[in-house]
Design an enzyme around this catalytic site. Structure first.
Site, PDB file in Angstrom:
ATOM      1  N   GLU A   1      -7.860  -0.181   5.870  1.00  0.00           N
ATOM      2  CA  GLU A   1      -6.553  -0.834   5.896  1.00  0.00           C
ATOM      3  C   GLU A   1      -5.628  -0.063   6.844  1.00  0.00           C
ATOM      4  O   GLU A   1      -5.516   1.147   6.757  1.00  0.00           O
ATOM      5  CB  GLU A   1      -5.966  -0.862   4.476  1.00  0.00           C
ATOM      6  CG  GLU A   1      -4.719  -1.676   4.365  1.00  0.00           C
ATOM      7  CD  GLU A   1      -4.015  -1.443   3.030  1.00  0.00           C
ATOM      8  OE1 GLU A   1      -3.704  -2.420   2.362  1.00  0.00           O
ATOM      9  OE2 GLU A   1      -3.778  -0.259   2.675  1.00  0.00           O
TER      10      GLU A   1
ATOM     11  N   GLY B   1       6.656  -3.276   4.698  1.00  0.00           N
ATOM     12  CA  GLY B   1       6.465  -3.089   6.130  1.00  0.00           C
ATOM     13  C   GLY B   1       5.611  -4.215   6.700  1.00  0.00           C
ATOM     14  O   GLY B   1       5.969  -4.866   7.681  1.00  0.00           O
TER      15      GLY B   1
ATOM     16  N   SER C   1       8.243  -0.297  -0.029  1.00  0.00           N
ATOM     17  CA  SER C   1       6.804  -0.064  -0.128  1.00  0.00           C
ATOM     18  C   SER C   1       6.144  -0.381   1.202  1.00  0.00           C
ATOM     19  O   SER C   1       6.745  -1.037   2.058  1.00  0.00           O
ATOM     20  CB  SER C   1       6.213  -0.975  -1.207  1.00  0.00           C
ATOM     21  OG  SER C   1       6.244  -2.306  -0.743  1.00  0.00           O
ATOM     22  N   LYS C   2       4.912   0.057   1.334  1.00  0.00           N
ATOM     23  CA  LYS C   2       4.215  -0.241   2.594  1.00  0.00           C
ATOM     24  C   LYS C   2       3.956  -1.740   2.730  1.00  0.00           C
ATOM     25  O   LYS C   2       3.860  -2.261   3.826  1.00  0.00           O
ATOM     26  CB  LYS C   2       2.959   0.610   2.732  1.00  0.00           C
ATOM     27  CG  LYS C   2       1.793   0.171   1.935  1.00  0.00           C
ATOM     28  CD  LYS C   2       0.569   0.972   2.310  1.00  0.00           C
ATOM     29  CE  LYS C   2      -0.576   0.465   1.472  1.00  0.00           C
ATOM     30  NZ  LYS C   2      -1.705   1.290   1.383  1.00  0.00           N
ATOM     31  N   ARG C   3       3.905  -2.417   1.602  1.00  0.00           N
ATOM     32  CA  ARG C   3       3.757  -3.881   1.638  1.00  0.00           C
ATOM     33  C   ARG C   3       4.967  -4.523   2.334  1.00  0.00           C
ATOM     34  O   ARG C   3       4.837  -5.486   3.058  1.00  0.00           O
ATOM     35  CB  ARG C   3       3.658  -4.487   0.238  1.00  0.00           C
ATOM     36  CG  ARG C   3       2.641  -3.830  -0.646  1.00  0.00           C
ATOM     37  CD  ARG C   3       1.422  -4.704  -0.938  1.00  0.00           C
ATOM     38  NE  ARG C   3       0.402  -3.938  -1.602  1.00  0.00           N
ATOM     39  CZ  ARG C   3      -0.490  -3.161  -0.998  1.00  0.00           C
ATOM     40  NH1 ARG C   3      -0.499  -3.045   0.321  1.00  0.00           N
ATOM     41  NH2 ARG C   3      -1.386  -2.479  -1.684  1.00  0.00           N
TER      42      ARG C   3
END
Ligand code: GLU
Length: 511
Positions: free
Chosen positions: A289, A270, A266-268
């Site tokens: 964001e 990253g 997920s981008k989290r």
């Protein structure tokens, strides 16, 4: 049974809801490779029917990412084509007739339930075994729809413009199956599928109806998409069966998930682990964001494409480095793995390093020039920079590294690591460098060979090991313990600058 396909036409069908995750680019890539391999068309269709999720700028961003990767579509809203429009919002009027056709044939129905009534239904039928009841065969006959109301009531409500949706009527006790190019035979029990909405109250189709209608109208032969869409497949299969016949259904492949350190990447992840997850930098206009992209992190598009190809596919050998042409030549869906592919940022960087080394100095020139210009280095001579690139590229993992590896050719180091020289510094060494400066004056051709010869001769004369002198010399020139051969550096920065940097450090050391 493989169906006969006249022309390969594949599509990437993103919803413009945000940045492009590397999994999305891999979906593009596999579509693209397949299309090119089979001399087919690669189409980008924008699936923007959910107006509530529409994000300004996301569509342009998707095309920018594809351009950076070198995966240019044949047809799209930007590229045109004879199957347009390629934005579903611009095709709104197309879908209603298909929804009505389904109602006519008894495969769909009008549902007039209000949001409050739906909420009540969920509360009423909630049990421990079924905490979130769905609108399905067990419930539909207890709701307000054209299956439960009289035809006259339905007619009246329609004429009074009471808001409605159109839902598919999922048959009971059927096994719905298809042959996936990666997963082979996949089956679903129709009893666990709910009556999905096909057409919304605003007249827009949902993804389910639009994807089927457009894949048909755009003559899509193969549809490759992420595995997260597998659960929607039974609805789509039924729509194909009811509307166009299963013979026309594209061959599907559901691509394995890309896994991060903990489950689906997920981008989290990253943000948490400090690596990019999107193709390019993305700032969400709704909340500002920021999500970092591979491009801006310093990846070459060739490396990015290569590493994505390998996330879930191999050619049956140990080979890992592939150019786009090689991928087009060798790619096959049959060799795509069934299970999730783990993303490893260390490995991603290895790909970039290999691609930097593999790239010609000419190819890297504009990229590095751009980097240096952005860092306020002006008056860059192209042939000089090309020489530098050739000299340092082995030492660069990310494009950004070209800055630290070349900046000292353009300006004096901001900081010279004296502390790395001082512990072993002697008067003899100081004398050596003072005499070396004089020797440098005598060098006519200023070749790195002559510089090296003088250096070695003098060190032999003074009985100091050249190895003990080279590190201080390097630090004087570049500021630290890095960079290519030190005589090459002296050669490239020139006589005056070499002398100047030695002198400046000597002064500091002798203070
Ligand atoms: N619109 C879907 C998405 O956003 C497309 C899925 C498909 O390819 O069918 O990914």
């Amino acid at each position: 049974m493989q169906k006969q396909v006249s022309k390969v036409r594949v599509r990437f069908a993103p919803s413009p809801t945000g940045g492009l995750h590397l999994g999305g680019v891999r979906t593009v890539l596999y579509n693209y490779l397949f299309a090119k391999k089979h001399h087919g068309d690669f189409i980008v269709r924008i699936e923007d029917t959910d107006q509530t999720r529409f994000v300004e700028g996301a569509e342009q961003y998707i095309f920018d990412c594809l351009r950076w990767c070198g995966l240019e579509p044949n047809e799209s809203p930007l590229h045109g084509g004879s199957f347009g429009p390629y934005r579903q919002s611009e095709r709104k009027s197309t879908y209603l007739q298909y929804a009505l056709q389904l109602i006519e044939a008894g495969h769909a129905y009008y549902a007039f339930d209000t949001p409050t009534e739906l909420e009540e239904m969920r509360n009423r039928f909630k049990t421990d075994e079924n905490p979130s009841p769905q609108y399905d065969a067990s419930i539909r006959m207890k709701m307000k729809n054209s299956l439960t109301l009289s035809p006259d009531d339905v007619k009246k409500m329609l004429s009074e413009k009471v808001p409605y949706v159109i839902r598919i009527k999922i048959p009971q006790n059927e096994t719905i199956s298809f042959n996936d190019m990666i997963h082979q035979e996949v089956s679903f029990d129709s009893n666990v599928v709910d009556d999905k909405v096909l057409l919304k109250a605003d007249g827009m189709p949902t993804y389910h109806l639009a994807v089927v209608v457009d894949d048909y109208l755009m003559k899509i032969s193969h549809a490759f998409r992420g595995e997260e869409w597998l659960s929607s497949a039974p609805v789509h299969i039924l729509l194909w069966k009811y509307l166009f016949g299963l013979d026309h259904m594209p061959q599907w492949a559901h691509l394995p998930l890309i896994l991060g350190p903990a489950g689906k990447l997920s981008k989290r992840d990253g943000a948490k682990f400090g690596f990019p997850v999107y193709a390019m930098n993305w700032i969400d206009p709704r909340n500002n964001e920021f999500t970092e992209g591979f491009k801006e992190k310093g990846f070459l598009p060739e490396a990015f494409v290569n590493l994505l190809a390998i996330l879930g596919w191999n050619n049956g050998t140990e080979q890992e480095l592939f150019s786009l042409e090689e991928l087009i030549d060798q790619f096959s869906l049959e060799r795509v793995h069934k299970s999730g592919a783990k993303f490893d940022y260390e490995k991603a960087q290895w790909f970039n390093h290999e691609w930097i080394k593999k790239s010609s100095d000419d190819h890297l020139l504009p990229i590095v020039k751009n980097l240096l210009t952005n860092k306020n280095i002006s008056d860059i001579n192209d042939s000089f920079l090309k020489k530098l690139i050739g000299l340092v590229k082995e030492r660069c993992t990310l494009i950004e590294d070209f800055y630290s590896q070349t900046v000292y050719f353009f300006k004096k180091p901001d900081y010279v690591e004296l502390e790395a020289i001082q512990p072993k510094w002697t008067m003899d060494k100081s004398t050596f460098f003072n005499r070396f400066i004089e020797k440098l004056d005598g060098i006519e051709d200023w070749s790195f060979q002559s510089i090296e010869n003088e250096f070695k001769q003098l060190s032999a004369e003074m009985l100091i090991k050249p190895g003990e002198l080279q590190l201080p010399f390097r630090i004087m020139l570049v500021g630290g313990k890095f960079g290519p051969a030190v005589f090459e550096i002296a050669n490239l920065i020139g006589k005056a600058e070499t002398k100047h940097r030695i002198n400046a450090t000597l002064m500091k050391l002798n203070n």
